[in-house]
Design an enzyme around this catalytic site. Structure first.
Site, PDB file in Angstrom:
ATOM      1  N   SER A 281      42.489  43.481   2.495  1.00  0.00           N
ATOM      2  CA  SER A 281      41.143  44.042   2.433  1.00  0.00           C
ATOM      3  C   SER A 281      40.113  43.000   2.878  1.00  0.00           C
ATOM      4  CB  SER A 281      40.866  44.560   1.021  1.00  0.00           C
ATOM      5  OG  SER A 281      39.659  45.272   0.954  1.00  0.00           O
TER       6      SER A 281
ATOM      7  N   ASP B  82      18.901  35.718   8.375  1.00  0.00           N
ATOM      8  CA  ASP B  82      19.469  34.566   9.076  1.00  0.00           C
ATOM      9  C   ASP B  82      20.885  34.227   8.602  1.00  0.00           C
ATOM     10  OD1 ASP B  82      18.581  33.775   6.579  1.00  0.00           O
ATOM     11  OD2 ASP B  82      17.838  31.812   7.252  1.00  0.00           O
TER      12      ASP B  82
ATOM     13  N   HIS C 257      44.703  52.259   0.499  1.00  0.00           N
ATOM     14  CA  HIS C 257      44.191  50.907   0.700  1.00  0.00           C
ATOM     15  C   HIS C 257      44.972  49.853  -0.088  1.00  0.00           C
ATOM     16  CE1 HIS C 257      41.066  48.059   1.908  1.00  0.00           C
ATOM     17  NE2 HIS C 257      40.995  47.643   0.657  1.00  0.00           N
TER      18      HIS C 257
END
Length: 431
Positions: free
Chosen positions: A143, A352, A405
């Site tokens: 993951s 940023d 998953h």
């Protein structure tokens, strides 16, 4: 800390602690501690098998505490020593929690947390590799750990012999809005499948939701329980074999006390246990930043949700669960996230963010990369993963609908065995 090795079920567990820079760009800002646990077969003695480093999913969760020689670890130990890394901020590493962040101002919290993304997790691993005197090692990322793997392949490809990824190939350029557009669709699919299997569950969910709109109910930690929190139970739908346990929870939600209906303590306690954000705040506060490079997330999942009004419950409407998404209201409702609200806002607005991936380096990749992609993955969109792998040479995908998953946890021995074989085939073509 001076912890001692121990042996269990034929496996030797050796603890390692490392002092690493908080900020690799400015080591004068101080250091933190990072913990890693080495696993090796007792029968191997002092043999020098190569290392396989494991990157846990999340972000914000420690490596698994292995119990027995089983699952993917059993397969890995056949040819590797395994290094289970507690990513910075988790487990036995210098921990991040509402307790440890309390002495800091919101700006100080945000500045500190900005150093806990995949780039610095990978730099920690590289620091450890050098300290251990390892020339090259293999990595396994589950993951979010797969996101870390692509960061490692971008920053230090010469340090890697193999890369194995399960359910975790990210876009290296897309905005998180694209990710959440896809995952909301997958979440809708899971809702439809659940309510098709258990049609009566829709009425149960609506009854719980209506009760929460009309009454104050409190979790065992004193937190008011809301419809939005209840909807987040849907995160479990991304894992295998969770529909029936969810149904069992719903059918025992209420109790009558002196003629008054209220939610049962067992149900409320189960709901609290589902809220891992209390113990692992990185999972909430840095969740969307794992997609950010030079742009802000600005609460991406929340904004996408507003375009999917069916997920905003109202009386008389069908009830839908949400998935693996983080929303700003969580920092108003979750007791242990409330002190982090201002820091969360600062991080959501932060533009940023440094690059996590290097597309040019990945386009010239020479490391065999083997990936298990789950066709019905609710958290990591297969089409986006395939898009990424199409730009990385020597990367192969095993696409399957056999697993959700959590495939590595459900059938790790088989999955890792398949990925190792794929890696050997790729390596053979590079000779």
């Amino acid at each position: 800390m001076n912890a001692q090795p121990f042996i269990d079920a034929g496996v030797k567990y050796t603890p390692h602690y490392f002092q690493v820079p908080l900020n690799y760009a400015n080591p004068d800002q101080g250091s933190i501690e990072v913990f890693a646990r080495e696993l090796s077969l007792v029968a191997d003695g002092d043999s020098a098998k190569p290392f396989l480093v494991y990157f846990q999913g999340g972000p914000g969760f420690p490596s698994p505490r292995q119990n027995g020689c089983n699952g993917w670890v059993k397969r890995a130990l056949q040819q590797y020593r395994v290094l289970l890394l507690d990513q910075r901020g988790t487990g036995n590493s210098t921990v991040i929690s509402h307790q440890t962040l309390a002495p800091l101002s919101p700006q100080e919290q945000a500045d500190y947390l900005a150093h806990f993304r995949a780039d610095n997790i990978v730099r920690d691993a590289e620091f450890i590799r050098e300290k251990l005197g390892v020339e090259k090692w293999a990595i396994l990322g589950q993951s979010f750990g797969g996101f870390c793997s692509l960061t490692y392949l971008s920053l230090f490809p010469e340090s890697l012999s193999r890369s194995y990824i399960t359910g975790g190939v990210p876009s290296i350029s897309r905005h998180p809005d694209d990710v959440y557009q896809a995952t909301f669709k997958r979440t809708m699919d899971k809702n439809q499948a659940f309510f098709q299997q258990f049609p009566q569950a829709q009425q149960m969910c609506q009854r719980i939701a209506e009760h929460l709109l009309e009454n104050d109910e409190f979790l065992p930690n004193g937190q008011r329980f809301t419809v939005e929190q209840f909807q987040q139970l849907g995160i479990n739908f991304g894992m295998s074999d969770t529909f029936l346990p969810t149904y069992y929870l719903l059918e025992n939600a209420f109790v009558e006390i002196n003629g008054k209906t209220q939610l049962r303590y067992e149900f409320l306690n189960s709901m609290l246990m589902e809220q891992s954000f209390h113990t692992n705040p990185i999972y909430a506060i840095l969740h969307e930043s794992i997609y950010c490079q030079g742009f802000a997330s600005n609460w991406s999942a929340h904004r996408v949700r507003q375009t999917r009004d069916e997920f905003n419950y109202q009386s008389g409407k069908p009830f839908l669960f949400t998935g693996e998404m983080v929303f700003p209201w969580m920092f108003d409702q979750y007791e242990n996230l409330k002190p982090l609200k201002q820091a969360a806002e600062l991080l959501a607005e932060k533009q940023d963010w440094t690059p996590l991936y290097n597309a040019d380096v990945l386009a010239n990749n020479k490391v065999p990369v083997s990936c298990a992609m789950y066709a019905d993955d609710m958290f990591v969109e297969m089409d986006i993963s395939r898009e990424t792998l199409g730009t990385i040479p020597n990367a192969k995908a095993w696409i399957t609908n056999e697993y959700e998953h959590n495939g590595l946890r459900a059938d790790g021995e088989r999955i890792l065995d398949t990925l190792i074989a794929m890696g050997e085939q790729t390596a053979a073509t590079l000779k």
